[in-house]
Write a protein that holds these residues in place. Structure first.
Motif, PDB file in Angstrom:
ATOM      1  N   LEU A   1       0.870  -1.217   0.216  1.00 58.51           N
ATOM      2  CA  LEU A   1       0.087   0.018   0.108  1.00 58.51           C
ATOM      3  C   LEU A   1       0.823   1.174  -0.002  1.00 58.51           C
ATOM      4  O   LEU A   1       0.561   2.246  -0.868  1.00 58.51           O
ATOM      5  CB  LEU A   1      -0.990   0.017   1.162  1.00 58.51           C
ATOM      6  N   PHE A   2       1.786   1.410   0.792  1.00 61.69           N
ATOM      7  CA  PHE A   2       3.103   2.257   0.604  1.00 61.69           C
ATOM      8  C   PHE A   2       3.371   2.520  -0.570  1.00 61.69           C
ATOM      9  O   PHE A   2       3.506   3.651  -1.014  1.00 61.69           O
ATOM     10  CB  PHE A   2       4.193   1.977   1.728  1.00 61.69           C
ATOM     11  N   CYS A   3       3.817   1.540  -1.376  1.00 60.80           N
ATOM     12  CA  CYS A   3       4.299   1.643  -2.475  1.00 60.80           C
ATOM     13  C   CYS A   3       3.305   2.268  -3.689  1.00 60.80           C
ATOM     14  O   CYS A   3       3.489   3.185  -4.496  1.00 60.80           O
ATOM     15  CB  CYS A   3       4.663   0.210  -3.276  1.00 60.80           C
ATOM     16  N   LEU A   4       2.063   1.677  -3.603  1.00 62.03           N
ATOM     17  CA  LEU A   4       1.078   2.331  -4.460  1.00 62.03           C
ATOM     18  C   LEU A   4       0.776   3.796  -4.225  1.00 62.03           C
ATOM     19  O   LEU A   4       0.769   4.501  -4.997  1.00 62.03           O
ATOM     20  CB  LEU A   4      -0.163   1.274  -4.069  1.00 62.03           C
ATOM     21  N   ASN A   5       0.809   4.197  -2.803  1.00 68.83           N
ATOM     22  CA  ASN A   5       0.539   5.637  -2.612  1.00 68.83           C
ATOM     23  C   ASN A   5       1.829   6.328  -3.079  1.00 68.83           C
ATOM     24  O   ASN A   5       1.612   7.398  -3.555  1.00 68.83           O
ATOM     25  CB  ASN A   5       0.243   5.530  -0.952  1.00 68.83           C
ATOM     26  N   PHE A   6       2.900   5.813  -3.031  1.00 64.05           N
ATOM     27  CA  PHE A   6       4.235   6.638  -3.463  1.00 64.05           C
ATOM     28  C   PHE A   6       4.117   6.738  -4.809  1.00 64.05           C
ATOM     29  O   PHE A   6       4.396   7.864  -5.379  1.00 64.05           O
ATOM     30  CB  PHE A   6       5.461   5.904  -2.871  1.00 64.05           C
ATOM     31  N   CYS A   7       3.554   6.011  -5.797  1.00 65.85           N
ATOM     32  CA  CYS A   7       3.404   6.138  -7.062  1.00 65.85           C
ATOM     33  C   CYS A   7       2.558   7.271  -7.419  1.00 65.85           C
ATOM     34  O   CYS A   7       2.394   7.791  -8.508  1.00 65.85           O
ATOM     35  CB  CYS A   7       3.040   4.736  -7.833  1.00 65.85           C
ATOM     36  N   ASN A   8       1.288   7.412  -6.526  1.00 70.24           N
ATOM     37  CA  ASN A   8       0.448   8.372  -6.767  1.00 70.24           C
ATOM     38  C   ASN A   8       0.863   9.815  -6.122  1.00 70.24           C
ATOM     39  O   ASN A   8       0.479  10.819  -6.957  1.00 70.24           O
ATOM     40  CB  ASN A   8      -0.764   7.996  -6.133  1.00 70.24           C
ATOM     41  N   CYS A   9       1.709   9.946  -5.229  1.00 75.67           N
ATOM     42  CA  CYS A   9       1.972  11.175  -4.721  1.00 75.67           C
ATOM     43  C   CYS A   9       3.297  11.729  -4.533  1.00 75.67           C
ATOM     44  O   CYS A   9       4.042  12.741  -4.417  1.00 75.67           O
ATOM     45  CB  CYS A   9       1.278  11.572  -3.222  1.00 75.67           C
ATOM     46  N   ALA A  10       4.329  10.576  -4.677  1.00 72.72           N
ATOM     47  CA  ALA A  10       5.884  10.790  -4.628  1.00 72.72           C
ATOM     48  C   ALA A  10       6.381  11.416  -3.190  1.00 72.72           C
ATOM     49  O   ALA A  10       7.317  11.963  -3.343  1.00 72.72           O
ATOM     50  CB  ALA A  10       6.442  11.563  -5.776  1.00 72.72           C
ATOM     51  N   ASP A  11       5.307  11.148  -2.097  1.00 71.16           N
ATOM     52  CA  ASP A  11       5.806  11.877  -1.024  1.00 71.16           C
ATOM     53  C   ASP A  11       6.003  10.755   0.119  1.00 71.16           C
ATOM     54  O   ASP A  11       4.783  10.142   0.397  1.00 71.16           O
ATOM     55  CB  ASP A  11       4.822  12.665  -0.485  1.00 71.16           C
ATOM     56  N   ALA A  12       7.141  10.595   0.560  1.00 70.66           N
ATOM     57  CA  ALA A  12       7.295   9.435   1.415  1.00 70.66           C
ATOM     58  C   ALA A  12       6.575   9.427   2.892  1.00 70.66           C
ATOM     59  O   ALA A  12       5.984   8.454   3.234  1.00 70.66           O
ATOM     60  CB  ALA A  12       8.806   9.235   1.965  1.00 70.66           C
ATOM     61  N   LYS A  13       6.498  10.528   3.327  1.00 70.09           N
ATOM     62  CA  LYS A  13       5.915  10.631   4.613  1.00 70.09           C
ATOM     63  C   LYS A  13       4.245  10.495   4.451  1.00 70.09           C
ATOM     64  O   LYS A  13       3.501   9.740   5.277  1.00 70.09           O
ATOM     65  CB  LYS A  13       6.100  12.409   5.186  1.00 70.09           C
ATOM     66  N   GLN A  14       3.827  11.036   3.278  1.00 70.13           N
ATOM     67  CA  GLN A  14       2.365  11.115   2.993  1.00 70.13           C
ATOM     68  C   GLN A  14       1.918   9.462   2.856  1.00 70.13           C
ATOM     69  O   GLN A  14       0.809   9.218   3.042  1.00 70.13           O
ATOM     70  CB  GLN A  14       1.846  12.014   1.975  1.00 70.13           C
ATOM     71  N   SER A  15       2.779   9.093   1.923  1.00 65.74           N
ATOM     72  CA  SER A  15       2.417   7.757   1.475  1.00 65.74           C
ATOM     73  C   SER A  15       2.495   6.740   2.571  1.00 65.74           C
ATOM     74  O   SER A  15       1.604   5.697   2.875  1.00 65.74           O
ATOM     75  CB  SER A  15       3.628   7.213   0.582  1.00 65.74           C
TER      76      SER A  15
END
Length: 167
Positions: free
Chosen positions: A14-28
């Motif tokens: 889920l972190f990886c998927l979120n990172f692909c969407n926003c490119a923000d480590a903290k938010q992901s």
């Protein structure tokens, strides 16, 4: 069992998927459910090769999906019907239900003028056709480049074996 052998956890995926969407480590990390120091946890996850590999895989998949969607949208703009938009021009007070059932995809702008008239602007069909033509040319060039590379490789291989290359 080593982390590498068991694969990514659902939260890490889920972190990886979120990172692909926003490119923000903290938010992901926050979106994936990491509560303790999400900035640090996100940065640590990004430093792991298995996480980086998953992000790369997801990014490539997303890029292909976006390319397909872009082509579909361009085709829809280039060849879509404007019948519903023209019908809208002649309606006095369309209901929400009528509007929901209309295909207004080719419409870029609708204005209600002071005199009660309506102005409808459409996306440029010619630009959509040009985009589709450019994509087609690029695909053909890629195919031709691949064929040329394969042919050259076969010729080099045949030099070593002394046989002729046939196409």
């Amino acid at each position: 069992m080593k982390r590498k052998d068991r694969g990514l956890s659902p939260r890490e995926k889920l972190f990886c998927l979120n990172f692909c969407n926003c490119a923000d480590a903290k938010q992901s990390a926050i979106n994936a459910g990491y509560k303790k120091n999400p900035k640090c946890q996100g940065e640590q996850l990004l430093c792991r090769s298995d996480v980086a590999d998953e992000i790369m895989r997801l990014s490539k998949t997303r890029e292909r999906s976006i390319n397909i969607a872009s082509r579909v949208f361009a085709e829809r703009l280039a060849f879509g019907s404007i019948a519903d938009a023209v019908s809208l021009l002649y309606m006095d007070s369309p209901t929400k239900e009528q509007l929901r059932n209309m295909d207004l995809y080719p419409v870029s702008e609708i204005k209600k003028l002071k005199d009660g008239a309506m102005e409808i602007k459409f996306f440029d069909r010619l630009k959509s056709l040009e985009k589709l033509a450019t994509e087609s040319e690029n695909e053909n060039e890629s195919c031709n480049s691949l064929i040329e590379a394969l042919h050259k490789g076969a010729q080099n291989l045949n030099k070593c074996t002394g046989e002729e290359c046939e196409l």
